[in-house]
Design an enzyme around this catalytic site. Sequence first.
Site, PDB file in Angstrom:
ATOM      1  N   SER A  56       0.791  -1.236   0.000  1.00 13.03           N
ATOM      2  CA  SER A  56       0.000   0.000   0.000  1.00 13.03           C
ATOM      3  C   SER A  56       0.820   1.282   0.000  1.00 13.03           C
ATOM      4  CB  SER A  56      -0.956   0.005   1.196  1.00 13.03           C
ATOM      5  OG  SER A  56      -2.049  -0.850   0.951  1.00 13.03           O
ATOM      6  N   LYS A  59       0.228   3.794  -2.689  1.00 14.30           N
ATOM      7  CA  LYS A  59      -0.776   4.864  -2.614  1.00 14.30           C
ATOM      8  C   LYS A  59      -0.169   6.250  -2.447  1.00 14.30           C
ATOM      9  CE  LYS A  59      -4.117   1.505  -1.023  1.00 14.30           C
ATOM     10  NZ  LYS A  59      -4.493   0.667   0.110  1.00 14.30           N
ATOM     11  N   SER A 111      -6.158   3.236   4.240  1.00 16.43           N
ATOM     12  CA  SER A 111      -5.530   2.419   3.194  1.00 16.43           C
ATOM     13  C   SER A 111      -6.567   1.719   2.330  1.00 16.43           C
ATOM     14  CB  SER A 111      -4.570   1.387   3.807  1.00 16.43           C
ATOM     15  OG  SER A 111      -3.646   0.941   2.852  1.00 16.43           O
ATOM     16  N   LYS A 212       2.842   6.715   4.820  1.00 17.63           N
ATOM     17  CA  LYS A 212       2.047   5.532   4.475  1.00 17.63           C
ATOM     18  C   LYS A 212       2.651   4.227   4.980  1.00 17.63           C
ATOM     19  CE  LYS A 212      -1.616   3.854   2.695  1.00 17.63           C
ATOM     20  NZ  LYS A 212      -1.558   2.818   3.735  1.00 17.63           N
TER      21      LYS A 212
END
Length: 364
Positions: A56, A59, A111, A212
């Site tokens: 993730s 992202k 997320s 993140k």
Amino acid sequence: MRKQNRLRTAAALLAAVLLYPGQAMAISAQKAILMDGQTGRVLYEKQADDRSLVASTTKIMTALLVCERCNPLEQIRIPKEAVGVEGSSMYLREGEVLTVQELLYGLMLSSGNDAAVALAIHCSGSIEAFAHAMNAKARALGLRNTHFENPHGLDHDDHYSTARDLAVLAAYAMENPFFAQTVGTRSVTVGERFLTNHNKLLWQVEGAEGIKTGFTRAAGRILVSSAKRQGRRLICVTIDDSNDWVDHKNFYDRGFSAYTSTELVQAGQSLGILSVFGGVEETVEVLSAADFSYAMAAGEQVGFRLSVKEFAYAPVVAGAEAGYAYVCVDGRAVGKVPVVFAKTVEQTKPDNKSFWDKLFGGRL
């Protein structure tokens, strides 16, 4: 292979010693980097250019593109393609309407893979078109070991990045106020949803700015984070790290203490002397045309190396570009600044006397 592994181990140990003189640091990550966000100086690295699944943390690029291309107040009607996407989710419903900003919260705090799909389709019309835009941006940023197949980071053989590339991407993204505000938000209410940021560093580390987290079984735990103290920003990336919260905290505590952002050059500072041919003066000073700062450790030495022509032809004009000066730390170039002429040097006046005047001094 054994020799290669020994070399990698030696390089990792050397990096630790360089970062923390007299005190090496043990980390759990298989790959890692600590980078000064403003100067780009790497303070620590371990297999930072090895390609990996990035889960993730993908992202970061998704959010950056949306922040650059969309108005945060734009409204998006959720398409059916964004409902029930595999993995982490903000549980979108087909047909509901949310703003770009609300979906970004779902993307970066919770997320949400569904939020990633909704934003990608809104931004580019399809997942494929958005992935193409992600890769174009990666190339523009010089991310040589990065390729994206989707906006959320679900595992794919052709979807990868490195610790170094993620650090460069994060440093760039944090310069976008829309992005920085989003990833630094601890919690927010979106309709009936209460979203809490998965990044624990926001509560645990002085100056933490978020960014993140990422995890899949194949990729392991991945964390990209940013922290800012006294106006200085550091970016930390760890990949496949079972103890990432502790590692990041230690990196920041020691990184901020071991290195200090120092102004090495000031605009207008004299950096050398250049010979002038055919001028009323034989030399002219060259001055830096810009400031230059760099993260410095105690005991490191600063020097300059001019990259200019051997001499200048008169006339020389004050403020005109003369070339560059490389800024060196312990003999290694770490950056460069443009240099300009400090003052105007006129040409020597032409001698208009005739041959006979010169020979007889003007008397016959």
